[in-house]
Write an enzyme that holds these catalytic residues in place. Structure first.
Site, PDB file in Angstrom:
ATOM      1  N   ARG A 143     -10.378   7.531   5.291  1.00  0.00           N
ATOM      2  CA  ARG A 143     -10.273   6.524   4.239  1.00  0.00           C
ATOM      3  C   ARG A 143     -11.627   5.892   3.918  1.00  0.00           C
ATOM      4  NH1 ARG A 143      -4.959   4.784   7.008  1.00  0.00           N
ATOM      5  NH2 ARG A 143      -3.504   6.153   5.963  1.00  0.00           N
ATOM      6  N   SER A 160      -4.026  -3.465  15.598  1.00  0.00           N
ATOM      7  CA  SER A 160      -3.366  -2.708  16.669  1.00  0.00           C
ATOM      8  C   SER A 160      -4.319  -2.317  17.800  1.00  0.00           C
ATOM      9  CB  SER A 160      -2.717  -1.456  16.071  1.00  0.00           C
ATOM     10  OG  SER A 160      -3.682  -0.659  15.418  1.00  0.00           O
ATOM     11  N   ARG A 168      -1.513   3.557  13.055  1.00  0.00           N
ATOM     12  CA  ARG A 168      -1.114   4.801  12.371  1.00  0.00           C
ATOM     13  C   ARG A 168       0.000   5.494  13.132  1.00  0.00           C
ATOM     14  NH1 ARG A 168      -7.143   6.150  10.107  1.00  0.00           N
ATOM     15  NH2 ARG A 168      -7.123   4.246   8.864  1.00  0.00           N
ATOM     16  N   TYR A 209       0.101  -9.134  16.762  1.00  0.00           N
ATOM     17  CA  TYR A 209       1.240  -8.633  17.534  1.00  0.00           C
ATOM     18  C   TYR A 209       1.525  -9.542  18.721  1.00  0.00           C
ATOM     19  CZ  TYR A 209       0.065  -4.795  14.542  1.00  0.00           C
ATOM     20  OH  TYR A 209      -0.214  -4.065  13.414  1.00  0.00           O
ATOM     21  N   LYS A 222     -10.329  -7.679   7.996  1.00  0.00           N
ATOM     22  CA  LYS A 222      -9.600  -6.783   8.887  1.00  0.00           C
ATOM     23  C   LYS A 222     -10.517  -5.639   9.291  1.00  0.00           C
ATOM     24  CE  LYS A 222      -5.542  -3.840   9.123  1.00  0.00           C
ATOM     25  NZ  LYS A 222      -4.423  -3.204   8.454  1.00  0.00           N
ATOM     26  N   CYS A 256      -3.892   6.256   0.553  1.00  0.00           N
ATOM     27  CA  CYS A 256      -3.389   4.978   0.041  1.00  0.00           C
ATOM     28  C   CYS A 256      -3.101   4.986  -1.463  1.00  0.00           C
ATOM     29  CB  CYS A 256      -4.372   3.868   0.388  1.00  0.00           C
ATOM     30  SG  CYS A 256      -4.581   3.687   2.163  1.00  0.00           S
ATOM     31  N   CYS A 289       0.869  -1.177   0.000  1.00  0.00           N
ATOM     32  CA  CYS A 289       0.000   0.000   0.000  1.00  0.00           C
ATOM     33  C   CYS A 289       0.902   1.221   0.000  1.00  0.00           C
ATOM     34  CB  CYS A 289      -0.927   0.020   1.205  1.00  0.00           C
ATOM     35  SG  CYS A 289      -2.274   1.210   0.945  1.00  0.00           S
ATOM     36  N   LYS A 304     -11.665  -5.009   4.188  1.00  0.00           N
ATOM     37  CA  LYS A 304     -10.962  -4.142   5.138  1.00  0.00           C
ATOM     38  C   LYS A 304     -11.870  -2.967   5.444  1.00  0.00           C
ATOM     39  CE  LYS A 304      -6.738  -1.479   5.749  1.00  0.00           C
ATOM     40  NZ  LYS A 304      -5.459  -1.091   5.137  1.00  0.00           N
ATOM     41  N   GLU A 322     -16.836  -8.185  -2.000  1.00  0.00           N
ATOM     42  CA  GLU A 322     -15.424  -7.803  -2.114  1.00  0.00           C
ATOM     43  C   GLU A 322     -14.528  -9.047  -2.167  1.00  0.00           C
ATOM     44  OE1 GLU A 322     -13.733  -5.146  -2.544  1.00  0.00           O
ATOM     45  OE2 GLU A 322     -14.863  -3.408  -1.883  1.00  0.00           O
ATOM     46  N   CYS A 371       0.098   4.251   1.781  1.00  0.00           N
ATOM     47  CA  CYS A 371      -0.163   5.252   2.825  1.00  0.00           C
ATOM     48  C   CYS A 371       1.032   5.513   3.737  1.00  0.00           C
ATOM     49  CB  CYS A 371      -1.405   4.889   3.625  1.00  0.00           C
ATOM     50  SG  CYS A 371      -1.488   3.180   4.135  1.00  0.00           S
TER      51      CYS A 371
END
Ligand SMILES: [Zn+2]
Length: 323
Positions: free
Chosen positions: A216, A273, A204, A312, A247, A129, A119, A194, A232, A121
């Site tokens: 976005r 995140s 971010r 993570y 996501k 993006c 991407c 997404k 999608e 961004c």
């Protein structure tokens, strides 16, 4: 058979019985560990994601060795370039930070699957993006840039590429670019569903990729929609996606479950995140029992139907899960 002949509690009586009838089990082999990489050396903790670090590309070797040793099969790379511009040109430079990172992992003869986020961004000065035209994302001009980026990632040695911008036609454009350049063997993990989510806030901060104006919502999906997610996903499969993704994960378990029912492609889910930071913050405040919460959330994502989880928590899970 109903109560009193049937007693559901019989099978919950001991840990051994509970283990025998457990329907979903996490394995460390299900996990993908995301890495934020900047040029040069060093490591910086991300303030909104305690325990998660941005890493200097020159110091990557030790981290890669550790991830591999833990039994995690894959890493997903996000680049933090030194310079940003209107079209995100650092994303397709031969010596760009991600290209360097992939080359260094490959030079290490690591067995990890290296997935490159695809991407713009993190690379554009405006934080959107793709390329802008009169303040709006220019969809088709962005496809041309993504095609350049993917070829440079493939040349560096990427094992998988993961387009994440929700740009219409991106999977097709990337597939064509890869095939034209002799990379027909590289699979695409598409961020198919997404959502424009509040749960991306800490990312971010991590990737320094917040849009400088606007949001976005014109390209990422509207959170209330699930049938649109299925469209999608189908579009991406038709365009050549090998793996599809939902996501975020935690607030979208129904989307994962629907996708599981309606498609036979492997499904990835991104434990994003905000899902991480939420648990960390609540645990620090003493409001939640940290380890149990992590296990419950990740198990739920798998139970919903995800084949693989980008998290993570992957390194930490390696220490508690059997290989
Ligand atoms: Zn993006």
């Amino acid at each position: 058979m109903i109560f009193p002949e049937y007693r559901a509690r019989r099978l919950r009586k001991t840990p051994a019985l509970r283990s025998l009838v457990q329907e979903t089990r996490l394995s460390i082999r299900d996990f993908i560990y995301p890495l934020f990489i900047f040029p040069g050396k060093g490591k910086q903790e991300i303030p909104s994601m305690p325990g998660v670090y941005r890493l200097g590309v020159e110091d990557l070797a030790g981290e890669i060795k550790e991830i591999e040793k833990l039994g995690i099969p894959a890493v997903m790379l996000f680049g933090l370039p030194k310079f940003k511009d209107a079209v995100g040109s650092e994303a397709y430079k031969e010596k760009g930070v991600i290209q360097q990172a992939v080359r260094s992992i490959k030079a290490q003869k690591s067995s990890l699957a290296v997935i490159c986020d695809l991407c713009l961004c993190e690379y554009t000065d405006h934080g959107h993006c793709g390329k802008l035209e009169n303040g709006e994302l220019d969809n088709d001009a962005t496809l041309e840039i993504l095609a350049e980026v993917v070829v440079s990632q493939a040349r560096a040695g990427a094992d998988l590429v993961a387009p994440s911008g929700m740009i219409d036609g991106q999977v097709q454009a990337i597939r064509e670019a890869l095939d034209e350049h002799g990379f027909e063997g590289i699979p695409i993990m598409a961020y198919s569903a997404k959502y424009a989510s509040a749960f991306y806030g800490p990312f971010r901060d991590a990737a320094q990729s917040a849009p400088q104006f606007g949001d976005r919502k014109s390209y990422q999906m509207n959170p209330p929609n699930v049938r649109e997610a299925l469209r999608e996903i189908q579009l991406d499969i038709d365009e050549g996606a090998d793996i599809v993704m939902v996501k975020p994960a935690l607030a979208y378990l129904d989307v994962i479950a629907r996708a599981r029912m309606e498609c036979n492609h492997p499904i990835a889910a991104y434990n994003v995140s905000g899902e991480y930071s939420m648990i960390e913050a609540a645990a620090r405040a003493g409001f939640l029992e940290r380890e149990r919460t992590i296990m419950e959330v990740l198990t739920a994502i798998k139970r919903a139907g995800a084949d693989m989880i980008i998290s993570y928590y992957a390194k930490e899970m390696a220490k508690v899960l059997e290989k």
